[in-house]
Design a protein around this motif. Structure first.
Motif, PDB file in Angstrom:
ATOM      1  N   GLN A 140       6.687  -6.514   0.718  1.00 40.63           N
ATOM      2  CA  GLN A 140       6.671  -6.310   2.475  1.00 40.63           C
ATOM      3  C   GLN A 140       6.262  -4.842   2.806  1.00 40.63           C
ATOM      4  OE1 GLN A 140       8.773  -8.693   0.860  1.00 40.63           O
ATOM      5  NE2 GLN A 140       9.438 -10.076   2.401  1.00 40.63           N
ATOM      6  N   ASP A 141       7.095  -3.820   2.259  1.00 42.24           N
ATOM      7  CA  ASP A 141       6.890  -2.483   2.312  1.00 42.24           C
ATOM      8  C   ASP A 141       5.350  -2.185   1.935  1.00 42.24           C
ATOM      9  OD1 ASP A 141       8.241   0.097   3.273  1.00 42.24           O
ATOM     10  OD2 ASP A 141       7.480   0.492   1.216  1.00 42.24           O
ATOM     11  N   ALA A 142       5.029  -2.525   0.696  1.00 47.04           N
ATOM     12  CA  ALA A 142       3.656  -1.978   0.244  1.00 47.04           C
ATOM     13  C   ALA A 142       2.645  -2.599   1.244  1.00 47.04           C
ATOM     14  CB  ALA A 142       3.516  -2.450  -1.251  1.00 47.04           C
ATOM     15  N   LEU A 143       2.620  -3.838   1.671  1.00 43.28           N
ATOM     16  CA  LEU A 143       1.776  -4.506   2.719  1.00 43.28           C
ATOM     17  C   LEU A 143       1.646  -3.820   3.772  1.00 43.28           C
ATOM     18  CD1 LEU A 143       2.260  -8.135   1.696  1.00 43.28           C
ATOM     19  CD2 LEU A 143       0.109  -6.681   1.421  1.00 43.28           C
ATOM     20  N   VAL A 144       2.944  -3.379   4.459  1.00 39.98           N
ATOM     21  CA  VAL A 144       3.128  -2.566   5.741  1.00 39.98           C
ATOM     22  C   VAL A 144       2.605  -1.293   5.711  1.00 39.98           C
ATOM     23  CG1 VAL A 144       4.627  -1.822   7.348  1.00 39.98           C
ATOM     24  CG2 VAL A 144       4.906  -4.024   6.437  1.00 39.98           C
ATOM     25  N   ARG A 145       2.745  -0.640   4.478  1.00 42.02           N
ATOM     26  CA  ARG A 145       2.386   0.912   4.354  1.00 42.02           C
ATOM     27  C   ARG A 145       0.769   0.779   4.343  1.00 42.02           C
ATOM     28  NH1 ARG A 145       6.098   4.773   3.810  1.00 42.02           N
ATOM     29  NH2 ARG A 145       8.345   3.874   3.260  1.00 42.02           N
ATOM     30  N   SER A 146       0.047  -0.023   3.624  1.00 43.59           N
ATOM     31  CA  SER A 146      -0.995  -0.052   3.592  1.00 43.59           C
ATOM     32  C   SER A 146      -1.998  -0.414   4.634  1.00 43.59           C
ATOM     33  CB  SER A 146      -1.592  -1.155   2.543  1.00 43.59           C
ATOM     34  OG  SER A 146      -1.361  -2.299   2.592  1.00 43.59           O
ATOM     35  N   GLY A 147      -1.157  -1.058   5.662  1.00 46.38           N
ATOM     36  CA  GLY A 147      -1.744  -1.469   6.946  1.00 46.38           C
ATOM     37  C   GLY A 147      -2.198  -2.980   6.790  1.00 46.38           C
ATOM     38  N   ASP A 148      -1.947  -3.542   5.853  1.00 48.50           N
ATOM     39  CA  ASP A 148      -2.363  -5.038   5.457  1.00 48.50           C
ATOM     40  C   ASP A 148      -1.447  -6.040   6.350  1.00 48.50           C
ATOM     41  OD1 ASP A 148      -4.692  -4.661   3.809  1.00 48.50           O
ATOM     42  OD2 ASP A 148      -3.548  -4.589   2.282  1.00 48.50           O
ATOM     43  N   ALA A 149      -0.350  -5.386   6.755  1.00 49.41           N
ATOM     44  CA  ALA A 149       0.582  -6.335   7.390  1.00 49.41           C
ATOM     45  C   ALA A 149       1.299  -5.386   8.693  1.00 49.41           C
ATOM     46  CB  ALA A 149       1.809  -6.919   6.540  1.00 49.41           C
ATOM     47  N   LEU A 150       1.911  -6.197   9.470  1.00 52.15           N
ATOM     48  CA  LEU A 150       2.741  -5.658  10.502  1.00 52.15           C
ATOM     49  C   LEU A 150       4.186  -6.117  10.661  1.00 52.15           C
ATOM     50  CD1 LEU A 150       2.472  -7.688  13.354  1.00 52.15           C
ATOM     51  CD2 LEU A 150       0.195  -6.634  13.510  1.00 52.15           C
ATOM     52  N   VAL A 151       4.979  -5.606  11.178  1.00 55.68           N
ATOM     53  CA  VAL A 151       6.287  -6.134  11.140  1.00 55.68           C
ATOM     54  C   VAL A 151       6.472  -7.105  12.210  1.00 55.68           C
ATOM     55  CG1 VAL A 151       8.802  -5.425  11.412  1.00 55.68           C
ATOM     56  CG2 VAL A 151       7.291  -3.873   9.984  1.00 55.68           C
ATOM     57  N   LEU A 152       6.993  -8.392  11.919  1.00 53.10           N
ATOM     58  CA  LEU A 152       7.382  -9.316  12.716  1.00 53.10           C
ATOM     59  C   LEU A 152       8.670  -9.812  12.430  1.00 53.10           C
ATOM     60  CD1 LEU A 152       6.109 -10.863  15.108  1.00 53.10           C
ATOM     61  CD2 LEU A 152       5.301 -12.137  13.513  1.00 53.10           C
ATOM     62  N   ALA A 153       9.784  -9.516  12.924  1.00 52.87           N
ATOM     63  CA  ALA A 153      11.151  -9.798  12.640  1.00 52.87           C
ATOM     64  C   ALA A 153      11.573 -10.791  13.473  1.00 52.87           C
ATOM     65  CB  ALA A 153      11.939  -8.601  12.418  1.00 52.87           C
ATOM     66  N   TYR A 154      12.249 -11.931  13.130  1.00 52.01           N
ATOM     67  CA  TYR A 154      12.773 -12.785  13.867  1.00 52.01           C
ATOM     68  C   TYR A 154      14.147 -12.844  13.978  1.00 52.01           C
ATOM     69  CZ  TYR A 154       8.357 -15.050  14.177  1.00 52.01           C
ATOM     70  OH  TYR A 154       7.043 -15.348  14.388  1.00 52.01           O
ATOM     71  N   ARG A 155      14.879 -11.868  12.805  1.00 47.47           N
ATOM     72  CA  ARG A 155      16.367 -11.850  12.870  1.00 47.47           C
ATOM     73  C   ARG A 155      16.724 -10.606  12.371  1.00 47.47           C
ATOM     74  NH1 ARG A 155      14.469 -15.165   8.802  1.00 47.47           N
ATOM     75  NH2 ARG A 155      14.844 -16.723   9.383  1.00 47.47           N
ATOM     76  N   GLU A 156      17.795  -9.872  12.565  1.00 45.77           N
ATOM     77  CA  GLU A 156      18.368  -8.634  12.321  1.00 45.77           C
ATOM     78  C   GLU A 156      18.590  -8.662  10.829  1.00 45.77           C
ATOM     79  OE1 GLU A 156      20.922  -6.515  14.612  1.00 45.77           O
ATOM     80  OE2 GLU A 156      20.723  -7.901  16.465  1.00 45.77           O
ATOM     81  N   ASP A 157      18.133  -7.611  10.214  1.00 44.61           N
ATOM     82  CA  ASP A 157      18.233  -7.387   8.690  1.00 44.61           C
ATOM     83  C   ASP A 157      18.100  -5.902   8.532  1.00 44.61           C
ATOM     84  OD1 ASP A 157      17.582  -7.018   6.143  1.00 44.61           O
ATOM     85  OD2 ASP A 157      17.249  -9.251   5.974  1.00 44.61           O
ATOM     86  N   ASP A 158      19.023  -5.332   7.683  1.00 39.14           N
ATOM     87  CA  ASP A 158      18.983  -3.738   7.380  1.00 39.14           C
ATOM     88  C   ASP A 158      17.415  -3.329   6.777  1.00 39.14           C
ATOM     89  OD1 ASP A 158      21.537  -3.606   8.147  1.00 39.14           O
ATOM     90  OD2 ASP A 158      22.305  -3.910   6.082  1.00 39.14           O
ATOM     91  N   ARG A 159      16.923  -4.276   6.363  1.00 35.93           N
ATOM     92  CA  ARG A 159      15.815  -3.954   5.672  1.00 35.93           C
ATOM     93  C   ARG A 159      14.626  -3.598   6.979  1.00 35.93           C
ATOM     94  NH1 ARG A 159      16.161  -8.365   0.895  1.00 35.93           N
ATOM     95  NH2 ARG A 159      17.598  -9.231   2.562  1.00 35.93           N
ATOM     96  N   ILE A 160      14.782  -4.294   8.081  1.00 35.06           N
ATOM     97  CA  ILE A 160      13.617  -4.231   9.067  1.00 35.06           C
ATOM     98  C   ILE A 160      13.511  -2.786   9.634  1.00 35.06           C
ATOM     99  CG2 ILE A 160      13.043  -4.982  11.372  1.00 35.06           C
ATOM    100  CD1 ILE A 160      12.974  -7.195   9.516  1.00 35.06           C
ATOM    101  N   ALA A 161      14.586  -1.948   9.637  1.00 36.37           N
ATOM    102  CA  ALA A 161      14.297  -0.590   9.915  1.00 36.37           C
ATOM    103  C   ALA A 161      13.360   0.191   8.642  1.00 36.37           C
ATOM    104  CB  ALA A 161      15.648   0.066  10.141  1.00 36.37           C
ATOM    105  N   GLY A 162      13.505  -0.075   7.804  1.00 37.76           N
ATOM    106  CA  GLY A 162      12.917   0.600   6.639  1.00 37.76           C
ATOM    107  C   GLY A 162      11.223   0.091   6.968  1.00 37.76           C
ATOM    108  N   LEU A 163      11.039  -1.251   7.362  1.00 41.05           N
ATOM    109  CA  LEU A 163       9.542  -1.503   7.337  1.00 41.05           C
ATOM    110  C   LEU A 163       9.197  -0.977   8.625  1.00 41.05           C
ATOM    111  CD1 LEU A 163      10.032  -5.468   6.542  1.00 41.05           C
ATOM    112  CD2 LEU A 163       8.777  -3.609   5.308  1.00 41.05           C
TER     113      LEU A 163
END
Length: 191
Positions: free
Chosen positions: A117-140
């Motif tokens: 997920q991080d690799a895809l977001v950093r490359s601009g191939d994905a955007l963050v779309l979170a439906y639940r709270e999770d500690d990993r969301i902040a990093g994304l």
């Protein structure tokens, strides 16, 4: 021996057999359950390989279908190409957090400790779309901000970038956006 004595003897025998059966079942549960748990843990931690589907979801070698948690890929074909490059027959770690209504697993997936997920977001191939709270969301979200400021991938297009010029051009039109509201202020009496 009288009839009552025979009945009591049979009752005692049945009671003894029933007690032994209950003890056997309880002991079996006590002894077997930890081993079942260990077997599940070993199976859950065994190396897993994944293939990428055209919609950028994954199929694991154990047959499960996985959608990547917390991200949306506007161009799934481009994301699938990037995913294939990242995976290249490597073992993946799958942290399944949910199952969708179609039975597809929703998971965080990493390769060699690095988040897909991080690799895809950093490359601009994905955007963050979170439906639940999770500690990993902040990093994304931080990774998305870096990609956005660097104009990587989908952030090169005005379709995804919201700035003052784009906002003025969009007046009178409808635009679907996703993001996080960081602040709200009132100017000239209008919210």
């Amino acid at each position: 021996m009288s009839f009552l004595n025979k009945t009591n003897a049979i009752d005692n025998l049945l009671h003894s057999i029933l007690c032994m059966l209950v003890r056997f079942i309880v002991l079996s549960a006590i002894i077997v359950t930890p081993f079942q748990s260990i077997a599940r843990d070993v199976d859950a931690k065994r190396p897993v390989h994944a293939t990428v589907n055209d919609d950028a979801s994954l199929t694991l070698d154990d047959g499960r279908s996985i959608k990547l948690e917390a991200i949306e890929m506007p161009d799934p074909q481009k994301a699938a190409i990037h995913l294939r490059t990242l995976l290249q027959r490597q073992e993946v770690d799958v942290d399944q957090v949910d199952t969708d209504r179609y039975g597809q697993g929703i998971a965080y997936v990493s390769v060699g400790g690095a988040s897909l997920q991080d690799a895809l977001v950093r490359s601009g191939d994905a955007l963050v779309l979170a439906y639940r709270e999770d500690d990993r969301i902040a990093g994304l979200l931080k990774a998305e901000q870096v990609a956005r400021h660097a104009h990587k991938g989908l952030w090169q297009s005005d379709q995804w970038v919201i700035d003052d010029k784009a906002a003025k051009r969009a007046v009178g039109s409808v635009r679907i956006v996703s993001g996080t509201v960081h602040a709200v202020s009132i100017k000239s009496g209008v919210a």
